[in-house]
Design a protein around this motif. Structure first.
Motif, PDB file in Angstrom:
ATOM      1  N   PHE A 333       0.832  -1.209   0.000  1.00 38.70           N
ATOM      2  CA  PHE A 333       0.000   0.000   0.000  1.00 38.70           C
ATOM      3  C   PHE A 333       0.862   1.253   0.000  1.00 38.70           C
ATOM      4  CE2 PHE A 333      -3.453  -2.580   2.357  1.00 38.70           C
ATOM      5  CZ  PHE A 333      -4.040  -2.937   1.158  1.00 38.70           C
ATOM      6  N   GLU A 369      -5.283  -0.274   4.892  1.00 37.41           N
ATOM      7  CA  GLU A 369      -5.140   0.538   3.685  1.00 37.41           C
ATOM      8  C   GLU A 369      -5.396   2.012   3.976  1.00 37.41           C
ATOM      9  OE1 GLU A 369      -6.710   0.441  -0.961  1.00 37.41           O
ATOM     10  OE2 GLU A 369      -7.803  -0.641   0.592  1.00 37.41           O
ATOM     11  N   LYS A 373      -2.595   5.032   3.735  1.00 38.46           N
ATOM     12  CA  LYS A 373      -2.844   6.145   2.810  1.00 38.46           C
ATOM     13  C   LYS A 373      -2.744   7.477   3.539  1.00 38.46           C
ATOM     14  CE  LYS A 373      -6.202   7.779  -0.632  1.00 38.46           C
ATOM     15  NZ  LYS A 373      -7.498   7.485  -1.284  1.00 38.46           N
TER      16      LYS A 373
END
Length: 454
Positions: A333, A369, A373
């Motif tokens: 990720f 995730e 991010k």
């Protein structure tokens, strides 16, 4: 690759310009070729990231046919190579034609060495970024299933099951908490099946109001209800020849459970307001995070439907149950989001690695995730910290309750987990992982073989 070893190919028939360009690029090994054949031979031998190409090459030095042919041949042999075409003052139209044919950029004569050096450096940088992106993509392609990143024994077992049942038409029920990747596995089942060229039609039974869900699934005839101005096929019909994915089937209303059961038994349906039976050839995959057996006991889900949709049941483990996967996923990720946002982040510091490994991840992969991010966007330096992940005070407590009592099992379980953690820390580098574990490389290879972890 060190800067001094970067090859740069110059295809130019002007001897004076050849000499000028040979010494104009610090840090590059400049290879000079005088015509197309010589240039292609040098391309095959040196595999440069950037090529400077004169469009006016012999036997057509006054035209551009030979140069454009060389461009096409270079890109056919090495599509990733960045070609900068060098053209005459009045040749802008052909330069545009070359860019349309795949050239990275163009530069007009007389050659300006400083400007050319800037163009070459920029092209080389883009070339190296693309090579790195492809390397990351290849590492993901080495995963057991496309689109699914997994290295833990728990997930590899699930992946093997998916590979076995994908070629069949068996109705499959995917069980797992929210955020574990049930839709990803549904897609993998579809893409590995003989129906892969057909559609994968997904519908979330919990996201559509109950009074609309029947017409969404089964379609309706013109005039079936107010506003039904034309006959409209439903999602099940659209999945004919492909795969139907019913997400959150535990939320399917009871009156529709009977209608779905009949479709699964007979493989025919009737649209709302219709009388005609319509045959549909589709594979059905269902998913839920709910306990359907408890729903049956409570009278909220039909037992006969449960047995129809669960001809094969696959339980997808929570992220906390997937030994070592959290760090592998987090790194994937981070690489993706750093590229998307142009962030200078390169990896995780030790505090982040420790936090990722100890946190219980109640939101599973979806939570991981989101946190990565956010951290990539907010990180100040080149490494993401536990504070960036907002995990500095949210470390889980792994108690001893789950450990087996048999000492041999305890030792083997500890060895496996230590190997998985070391491989995660080392990014898959065997030598580095062996050093972290305090063993030799041959010993680590032997242990990987012993535990079936190769």
């Amino acid at each position: 690759m060190s800067k001094a070893s970067k090859p740069l190919l110059v295809i130019e028939d002007d001897k004076g310009l050849q000499s000028q360009l040979r010494w104009a690029f610090d840090g590059y090994e400049v290879i000079v070729a005088g015509d197309r054949a010589e240039g292609i031979a040098a391309l095959r031998r040196h595999q440069p990231g950037v090529v400077l190409l004169d469009l006016g090459l012999p036997p057509d030095p006054g035209g551009v046919t030979e140069g454009l042919a060389a461009l096409a041949e270079i890109l056919a042999l090495a599509p990733e190579t960045k070609v900068i075409v060098v053209t005459g003052d009045n040749d802008r139209g052909n330069a545009v034609k070359a860019v349309a044919g795949g050239a990275y950029d163009f530069h007009q004569k007389p050659a300006d060495p400083e400007l050319l050096a800037l163009l070459v450096d920029r092209a080389q940088h883009v070339y190296e970024l693309e090579i790195e992106n492809r390397r990351l993509q290849r590492s993901e392609e080495n995963m057991p299933l496309a689109g699914i990143i997994a290295t833990s024994p728990e997930m590899l077992k699930v992946c093997r099951t998916v590979e076995k049942i994908a070629p069949t038409d068996i109705t499959t029920l995917l069980l797992g908490a929210s955020g574990t990747g049930k839709e990803r596995f549904a897609r993998a089942l579809h893409e590995l099946s003989p129906r892969a060229k057909g559609k994968l039609v997904a519908i979330n039974c919990a996201a559509i109001p109950e009074n609309l869900l029947e017409s969404e699934l089964f379609g309706y005839e013109k005039g079936a209800f107010t506003g039904a101005s034309q006959t409209t096929p439903g999602k099940i019909e659209y999945a004919d020849g492909g795969t139907l994915f019913l997400d959150e089937i535990g939320d399917l209303p009871q009156d529709l459970q009977a209608k779905l059961l009949r479709f699964l038994q007979e493989r025919v349906l009737e649209r709302v307001g219709g009388r005609k039976e319509i045959p549909v050839d589709t594979r059905v995959i269902c998913a839920t995070h709910q306990d359907l057996e408890q729903h049956i006991a409570d009278g909220r889900f039909r037992e006969d439907l449960f047995y129809r949709v669960s001809e094969m049941s696959i339980r997808i483990p929570a992220l906390a149950e997937r030994t070592g996967d959290a760090l592998v996923l987090a790194r994937a990720f981070l690489a993706r989001f750093a590229g998307e946002h142009g962030a200078p982040v390169k990896g995780f510091d030790q505090s982040a690695i420790d936090a990722i490994g100890r946190y219980r991840w109640p939101g599973n992969v979806r939570e991981l995730e989101s946190r990565v991010k956010r951290a990539v966007i907010m990180a100040e330096g080149s490494q993401v910290s536990a504070e960036d992940l907002e995990l500095e005070d949210a470390l889980g407590d792994d108690g001893p309750e789950a450990l087996p009592l048999n000492l041999r099992q305890v030792r083997e379980s500890a060895e496996q987990q230590a190997i998985i953690r070391a491989m995660g820390y080392a990014g898959g580098n065997i030598s580095e992982a062996a050093t972290l574990l305090g063993i030799t490389r041959p010993t680590l290879y032997s242990m990987l073989d012993k535990y079936g972890m190769k």
